[in-house]
Design an enzyme around this catalytic site. Structure first.
Site, PDB file in Angstrom:
ATOM      1  N   GLY A   1     -25.996   2.193   0.586  1.00  3.00           N
ATOM      2  CA  GLY A   1     -24.989   2.897  -0.207  1.00  3.00           C
ATOM      3  C   GLY A   1     -25.128   2.709  -1.701  1.00  3.00           C
TER       4      GLY A   1
ATOM      5  N   HIS B   1     -20.786   3.960  -6.596  1.00  2.66           N
ATOM      6  CA  HIS B   1     -20.334   3.301  -7.831  1.00  2.66           C
ATOM      7  C   HIS B   1     -20.710   1.826  -7.857  1.00  2.66           C
ATOM      8  CE1 HIS B   1     -17.500   6.752  -8.074  1.00  2.66           C
ATOM      9  NE2 HIS B   1     -17.834   6.617  -9.338  1.00  2.66           N
TER      10      HIS B   1
ATOM     11  N   LYS C   1       0.853  -1.187   0.000  1.00  4.99           N
ATOM     12  CA  LYS C   1       0.000   0.000   0.000  1.00  4.99           C
ATOM     13  C   LYS C   1       0.885   1.232   0.000  1.00  4.99           C
ATOM     14  CE  LYS C   1      -4.409   1.076   0.301  1.00  4.99           C
ATOM     15  NZ  LYS C   1      -5.532   0.386  -0.342  1.00  4.99           N
TER      16      LYS C   1
HETATM   17  P1  NAD Z   1     -18.782   5.476  -3.495  1.00  3.31           P
HETATM   18  O1  NAD Z   1     -18.118   6.581  -2.754  1.00  3.31           O
HETATM   19  O2  NAD Z   1     -19.050   5.601  -4.938  1.00  3.31           O
HETATM   20  O3  NAD Z   1     -20.175   5.118  -2.821  1.00  3.31           O
HETATM   21  C1  NAD Z   1     -20.398   5.088  -1.462  1.00  3.31           C
HETATM   22  C2  NAD Z   1     -21.886   5.384  -1.289  1.00  3.31           C
HETATM   23  O4  NAD Z   1     -22.246   5.165   0.079  1.00  3.31           O
HETATM   24  C3  NAD Z   1     -22.290   6.812  -1.594  1.00  3.31           C
HETATM   25  O5  NAD Z   1     -23.417   6.773  -2.429  1.00  3.31           O
HETATM   26  C4  NAD Z   1     -22.688   7.417  -0.233  1.00  3.31           C
HETATM   27  O6  NAD Z   1     -23.784   8.285  -0.328  1.00  3.31           O
HETATM   28  C5  NAD Z   1     -23.130   6.205   0.493  1.00  3.31           C
HETATM   29  N1  NAD Z   1     -23.029   6.290   1.943  1.00  3.31           N
HETATM   30  C6  NAD Z   1     -21.992   6.687   2.697  1.00  3.31           C
HETATM   31  N2  NAD Z   1     -22.298   6.544   3.997  1.00  3.31           N
HETATM   32  C7  NAD Z   1     -23.534   6.042   4.048  1.00  3.31           C
HETATM   33  C8  NAD Z   1     -24.417   5.665   5.068  1.00  3.31           C
HETATM   34  N3  NAD Z   1     -24.063   5.738   6.350  1.00  3.31           N
HETATM   35  N4  NAD Z   1     -25.622   5.191   4.726  1.00  3.31           N
HETATM   36  C9  NAD Z   1     -26.007   5.082   3.448  1.00  3.31           C
HETATM   37  N5  NAD Z   1     -25.215   5.407   2.437  1.00  3.31           N
HETATM   38  C10 NAD Z   1     -24.020   5.890   2.734  1.00  3.31           C
HETATM   39  O7  NAD Z   1     -17.881   4.179  -3.185  1.00  3.31           O
HETATM   40  P2  NAD Z   1     -17.803   2.791  -3.962  1.00  3.31           P
HETATM   41  O8  NAD Z   1     -16.678   2.824  -4.906  1.00  3.31           O
HETATM   42  O9  NAD Z   1     -19.152   2.389  -4.413  1.00  3.31           O
HETATM   43  O10 NAD Z   1     -17.343   1.841  -2.764  1.00  3.31           O
HETATM   44  C11 NAD Z   1     -18.234   1.506  -1.715  1.00  3.31           C
HETATM   45  C12 NAD Z   1     -17.496   0.684  -0.685  1.00  3.31           C
HETATM   46  O11 NAD Z   1     -16.939  -0.479  -1.293  1.00  3.31           O
HETATM   47  C13 NAD Z   1     -16.323   1.383   0.002  1.00  3.31           C
HETATM   48  O12 NAD Z   1     -16.236   0.879   1.331  1.00  3.31           O
HETATM   49  C14 NAD Z   1     -15.123   0.897  -0.793  1.00  3.31           C
HETATM   50  O13 NAD Z   1     -13.936   0.973  -0.030  1.00  3.31           O
HETATM   51  C15 NAD Z   1     -15.543  -0.528  -1.062  1.00  3.31           C
HETATM   52  N6  NAD Z   1     -14.903  -1.136  -2.224  1.00  3.31           N
HETATM   53  C16 NAD Z   1     -15.025  -0.564  -3.441  1.00  3.31           C
HETATM   54  C17 NAD Z   1     -14.425  -1.148  -4.541  1.00  3.31           C
HETATM   55  C18 NAD Z   1     -14.559  -0.560  -5.921  1.00  3.31           C
HETATM   56  O14 NAD Z   1     -14.240  -1.261  -6.893  1.00  3.31           O
HETATM   57  N7  NAD Z   1     -15.042   0.657  -6.068  1.00  3.31           N
HETATM   58  C19 NAD Z   1     -13.676  -2.340  -4.379  1.00  3.31           C
HETATM   59  C20 NAD Z   1     -13.586  -2.927  -3.117  1.00  3.31           C
HETATM   60  C21 NAD Z   1     -14.206  -2.306  -2.037  1.00  3.31           C
END
Ligand code: NAD
Length: 345
Positions: free
Chosen positions: A176, A179, A80
């Protein structure tokens, strides 16, 4: 545990500090393990309050990447990068200096996007090093692959709970609509799930999900929503001492990172009879997609085969947990540690 004790206990191979005054770079790269291959993990940019805080984050996250990559069956180790900076201060010079730092490790560490870093930042990083994955025009955005793996993991949970992986009529509460969560919501509705959703931002996604048949609940109510599967797809540490006692689900399966506040929360879920799909297993789709760039020519078909294998891994862990009574997270970590020790089969 102090940072030095952490390094001693968990055996990081290399922790390197970088400073480039002119570019404003202060960074740490942690290489936890290269036992299975070069270390891979994203670059997080954050205004850490102290060097110690940044070091703690890089140590914890790089070790987590060793487990995630091993569990995903990738010939990659865990690493990391963290840059100590204000996200508003991001610029080309900063990421080119970071690229020089990555390059100086000679390929022992591959970097990628993470919190507060984007495809553009990685394009600047690539001006100085080839050790970058998730490149625009190659594997690209990892989110769709994380979503595919997330839905497969939920299907495995349904199979474990009900003996069938059909999601028709299965009540799923998804937190949530970002993405990944939004993409999963669409797929789950297409598969006939009875979907309940909450989100902080992304109202547009919420309105669209509702037009497809999802029902909205305020976020404060998502934990206590009566459902078959709770799918945390927002932030970390949402399964904690406050929320777990209120859960009314049979299982938890979502793609947010670090869902459990600590290990004791895994024990609490088990005691409540709630099955848990370990986060670093079910959310491995994105790293399976990007990671391929580090060791072979990118091939989408091969990526998809490996992403779909998340189904089997999740299912096997749930079955073993039922047999042994151990929390699923403990089994998942042992599975990854054994792979790191004995190699990929
Ligand atoms: P993102 O920032 O696009 O989406 C997060 C969403 O969660 C947002 O819509 C936000 O409004 C919502 N949110 C935040 N706090 C909230 C709450 N308390 N209640 C309801 N909604 C809430 O992020 P993402 O890329 O979709 O990733 C989501 C999670 O998955 C993160 O924890 C990220 O670390 C994990 N993750 C993502 C990926 C990836 O490929 N993008 C891969 C592995 C893990």
């Amino acid at each position: 545990m102090s940072n030095l004790e952490f390094i001693k206990t968990y055996g990081h191979e290399e922790v390197a500090f970088f400073q480039n005054e002119k570019a404003g770079l202060r960074a740490i790269i942690g290489v936890h393990s290269t036992k299975l291959g070069p270390a891979l993990g994203g670059c997080r940019l954050y205004p850490y309050a102290s060097l110690d805080d940044a070091l703690f984050d890089v140590l914890r996250l790089s070790r987590g990447m060793s487990f995630k990559n091993a569990a995903a069956g990738l010939p990659l180790g865990g690493g990391k990068g963290v840059i100590i900076a204000d996200p508003k201060a991001k610029c080309q010079d900063l990421f080119e200096a970071y690229g020089e730092a990555v390059d100086s490790l000679g390929g022992r560490y591959y970097t990628a996007e993470d919190v507060n870093t984007t495809v553009q930042d990685m394009t600047w990083t690539m001006n100085k090093t080839k050790y970058v994955v998730g490149q625009d025009g190659v594997s690209g955005d990892p989110s769709p692959y994380t979503a595919i793996g997330g839905v497969d993991g939920i299907k495995a949970v349904a199979k474990f709970l009900f003996g069938s992986d059909s999601l028709k009529g299965v009540k799923i509460a998804l937190q949530g609509l970002g993405h990944v969560g939004f993409d999963m919501a669409k797929q789950l509705l297409d598969l006939g799930a009875d979907l309940i959703v909450s989100t902080y931002s992304n109202r547009k996604n919420m309105e669209e999900a509702k037009s497809w048949g999802a029902k909205e609940v305020p976020d404060a109510d998502i934990y206590s929503t009566e459902c078959d599967i709770l799918a945390p797809c927002a932030l970390g540490a949402t399964l904690n001492y406050k929320t777990i006692p209120t859960l009314k689900c049979k299982a938890v399966a979502g793609i947010a990172n670090n869902q459990l506040l600590d290990d004791e929360c895994g024990v609490m879920l088990k005691k409540k009879g709630i099955a848990y799909a370990p986060d670093f297993i079910i959310n491995g789709g994105g790293v399976i997609n990007a990671g391929q760039e580090a060791f072979t020519t990118y091939d989408k078909e091969k990526v998809l085969v490996q992403v779909h294998n998340i189904y089997n891994t999740v299912y096997n862990i749930l079955e073993e947990s039922k047999k042994t009574g151990e929390p699923e997270g403990v089994i998942a970590q042992r599975f990854a540690e054994e792979r790191i020790k004995n190699g990929l089969k």
